[in-house]
Design an enzyme around this catalytic site. Sequence first.
Site, PDB file in Angstrom:
ATOM      1  N   TYR A  90      17.322   2.297  -1.678  1.00 10.03           N
ATOM      2  CA  TYR A  90      17.535   3.680  -2.084  1.00 10.03           C
ATOM      3  C   TYR A  90      18.888   4.168  -1.551  1.00 10.03           C
ATOM      4  CZ  TYR A  90      12.766   3.122  -3.615  1.00 10.03           C
ATOM      5  OH  TYR A  90      11.645   2.644  -4.250  1.00 10.03           O
TER       6      TYR A  90
ATOM      7  N   GLN B 186       8.610  11.159   5.318  1.00  8.60           N
ATOM      8  CA  GLN B 186       9.797  10.356   5.040  1.00  8.60           C
ATOM      9  C   GLN B 186      10.649  11.096   4.017  1.00  8.60           C
ATOM     10  OE1 GLN B 186       9.810   6.674   2.534  1.00  8.60           O
ATOM     11  NE2 GLN B 186      10.342   5.661   4.453  1.00  8.60           N
TER      12      GLN B 186
ATOM     13  N   ARG C 151      -0.750  -1.861   3.032  1.00  8.58           N
ATOM     14  CA  ARG C 151      -1.766  -2.345   2.078  1.00  8.58           C
ATOM     15  C   ARG C 151      -3.110  -2.610   2.743  1.00  8.58           C
ATOM     16  NH1 ARG C 151       1.777  -6.094  -2.166  1.00  8.58           N
ATOM     17  NH2 ARG C 151       3.517  -4.617  -2.285  1.00  8.58           N
TER      18      ARG C 151
END
Length: 358
Positions: free
Chosen positions: A184, A101, A325
């Site tokens: 971002y 990424q 997670r």
Amino acid sequence: MPQLFDPITIRDLTIPNRLWIAPMCQYSVTARDGVPTDWHLMHLGQFAAGGFGLVISEAAAISPEGRISPQDAGIWNDEQRDAWRRITAFITEQGSVPGIQLAHAGRKASTFAPWGTDGQGSVPIEDGGWSTVAPSPEAFPGYAVPEALDDEGIDRVVDDFRAAAVRSVDAGFQVIELHAAHGYLLHQFLSPLVNHREDGYGGSLENRAKLLLRVVEAVREVLPAGLPLFVRFSATDWVDDGWDEHQTATVAAWCAERGADFFDISTGGAVGGVRIPLSPGYQVPFAAHIGSTGVDTSAVGLITDAQQAAAIVADGQAEAVMVAREALRDPHFALRAATELGVEVAWPGQYERAKPRT
């Protein structure tokens, strides 16, 4: 409909299944030089050994000032590229696909890592921080005020994404993902809550999407024709009059016209103080909505068991499922999910003796 453990082919790349690892920031480059370490090899390698079809790295900064924290990994120089090669080789040896990424944190850069430090908010210049940039000179809550990018700065961002993509291919990555989510830099330009420019990069949806579209075009130009290009979106800011799934679907289509192949759908991150209605699979409807417009998507967000993941793909809500997670809790979740679903998959020879027998 395809099933969770069916392969998927994107351009010339076949990914062996549709259960993938989402990017997860590790903030573990203690030397602060952006060079991935043994931690990154272990962290990403365990998921490849655990049966996931695609393993995407944490957000790798395209420039030093693009890092979220001083401890972020990067891909802006050749030393970093060479360090990533060891990691991509291991992932490939396990039969998985390595992805990276590419990211610039914009106004959310130069912050203290969430662990291993005592500070909060922006890292002062004298402590190793740096000045941040954004579409507009407005701070994320609790962070330093950024400088608004001028045309030269915007051009430099595009060039940095292009150069990072070239290094990523040289490092052995087989999927490139552009990070246009979680507040971002690329998401900051997209969101009307953050982008208050009055030039050709602000105002209308076409203008707010201009930087992302330039990056897609620049990266696509330097990638091998058969290598897939992903874009990660936050499909909503969870705020009225903010970025939403309808704008996301429109811009995803524009990205596809310019050579993007697949869309990784998450949500949130542009502004602070937002209450997100968390529940199992809470982001899946956004992936389904955007996918219904004719592009391929993956879903992520509180996906924690095999039947849940399998249903998302089998019901056509997304082409693939990203796990984060739950994979931290169980790096071999993909192997366990295959067993629970009655699907025969290859286990690493070293672990074969532990494979459940029916």
